[in-house]
Design an enzyme around this catalytic site. Structure first.
Site, PDB file in Angstrom:
ATOM      1  N   SER A 117      44.186  44.444  34.348  1.00 30.10           N
ATOM      2  CA  SER A 117      43.596  45.600  33.687  1.00 30.10           C
ATOM      3  C   SER A 117      43.188  45.224  32.258  1.00 30.10           C
ATOM      4  O   SER A 117      42.397  44.312  32.062  1.00 30.10           O
ATOM      5  CB  SER A 117      44.574  46.784  33.720  1.00 30.10           C
ATOM      6  OG  SER A 117      43.934  47.986  33.379  1.00 30.10           O
ATOM      7  N   GLU A 207      37.953  44.375  39.946  1.00 29.04           N
ATOM      8  CA  GLU A 207      38.602  45.615  40.354  1.00 29.04           C
ATOM      9  C   GLU A 207      38.447  46.630  39.238  1.00 29.04           C
ATOM     10  O   GLU A 207      38.052  46.290  38.123  1.00 29.04           O
ATOM     11  CB  GLU A 207      40.084  45.369  40.653  1.00 29.04           C
ATOM     12  CG  GLU A 207      40.921  44.891  39.473  1.00 29.04           C
ATOM     13  CD  GLU A 207      41.420  46.003  38.560  1.00 29.04           C
ATOM     14  OE1 GLU A 207      41.671  47.122  39.054  1.00 29.04           O
ATOM     15  OE2 GLU A 207      41.553  45.758  37.342  1.00 29.04           O
ATOM     16  N   HIS A 275      44.431  48.291  40.884  1.00 29.12           N
ATOM     17  CA  HIS A 275      45.297  49.430  40.571  1.00 29.12           C
ATOM     18  C   HIS A 275      45.634  50.231  41.829  1.00 29.12           C
ATOM     19  O   HIS A 275      44.937  50.173  42.839  1.00 29.12           O
ATOM     20  CB  HIS A 275      44.606  50.369  39.579  1.00 29.12           C
ATOM     21  CG  HIS A 275      44.413  49.818  38.209  1.00 29.12           C
ATOM     22  ND1 HIS A 275      43.464  48.863  37.913  1.00 29.12           N
ATOM     23  CD2 HIS A 275      45.039  50.105  37.039  1.00 29.12           C
ATOM     24  CE1 HIS A 275      43.515  48.585  36.612  1.00 29.12           C
ATOM     25  NE2 HIS A 275      44.462  49.322  36.067  1.00 29.12           N
TER      26      HIS A 275
END
Length: 300
Positions: A117, A207, A275
């Protein structure tokens, strides 16, 4: 030019080694998750230390830039710490890299840095320096990983072989290159900055979370407009979770096909990373093979 042949590998871990948790990004919200992670790390034969600023708060950040920068520096230079894992993502990691001679510090203190992230900023900085790192769970998400995913991470940290990942192939054969995972939003904001590694020969692994389809479209269009996909060998797609489409909208899957499907390179989607679900670790910088026909991502 980045080469898969000249990367520097941090030392693998041994039972009894200490992994340190630091908070380079957002402030911690779930203290119980950290304690669960401590037990998991112990069950794998390691010790978990936490930097003194790990639970600091400064607005939405886990402490001031100076506190978080001090934590990263201590984690890298303290010889008692053999690997570094981010406590959580959020926002703020890239701010740390505005100061200090990080190139020298990272080169002189190679250690596994683990996260995803917002931690993309650190992973990409290391990739720019040809230093391996790990795109994988943060401390607060560690307890949510299934046993096979935990085994994949901790076995890799000891130097064991890495099993392949299976997804959905979009065709266009096979490609080999060096693996460059990223959160799409964070990576898009790193384009054009000194943190972006060269993309020649890369297998991108992307992602994201919470981005509606039109925003994913906008980001991928930016990549196309600046020619960022031209030297990429293939694209591995993980989970794009909580991407809620409004009425009269494409789905995120339709956007990905529309913006990536004409690149003429192997693409594999539905891989188990990202996630809100299994986040299988991906070795940043390692040579991999992406099979767009069989839908498999394999370490070479």
């Amino acid at each position: 030019m980045t080469s898969i042949d000249v990367w520097k590998q941090p030392p693998y871990l041994k039972p009894g080694d200490t992994i340190v948790g630091i908070s380079p990004s957002g402030a911690i919200k779930d203290l119980a998750a950290v304690e669960k992670a401590r037990e998991i790390v112990r069950s794998q034969g390691y010790n978990l230390a936490l930097d003194k600023h790990w639970n600091a708060h400064y607005g939405y950040l886990a402490g001031t830039d100076e506190q978080r920068r001090e934590a990263l520096l201590e984690a890298l230079t303290n010889s008692n710490y053999k690997a570094i894992i981010a406590v959580r993502g959020g926002y703020g990691a890239a701010r740390l890299l505005e100061a200090e001679d990080w190139e020298t510090i990272f080169r002189n203190n190679p250690k596994w840095i683990i996260g995803f992230s917002d931690i993309t900023g650190l992973l990409w900085k290391l990739a720019r320096l040809n230093i391996y790192s790990i795109h994988g769970p943060v401390l607060v998400s560690l307890a949510k990983e299934p046993e096979w995913s935990l085994k994949r991470l901790f076995n890799y940290l000891q130097g064991h072989p890495l099993p392949p990942l299976q997804g959905e192939g979009w065709g266009n054969g096979q490609a080999e290159g060096w693996l460059l995972p990223a959160n799409l939003t964070v990576a898009t904001h790193l384009l054009g900055t000194p943190l972006k590694p060269p993309l020649d020969g890369a297998i991108l692994a992307l992602e994201d979370v919470g981005e509606p389809p039109y925003r994913i479209d906008r980001m991928l269009t930016q990549w196309r407009l600046i020619g960022a996909f031209r030297e990429v060998k293939g694209i591995a797609l993980g989970r794009f979770s909580s991407s809620h489409a409004s009425s009269h909208s494409w789905t995120v899957e339709e956007v990905l096909r529309d913006r990536l499907g004409d690149l003429g390179i192997p693409i594999v989607s539905e891989l188990p990373f990202g996630h809100e679900g299994v986040n299988a670790m991906l070795p940043v910088g390692m040579k991999v093979r992406l099979d767009g026909d069989q839908g498999i991502l394999t370490r070479v």
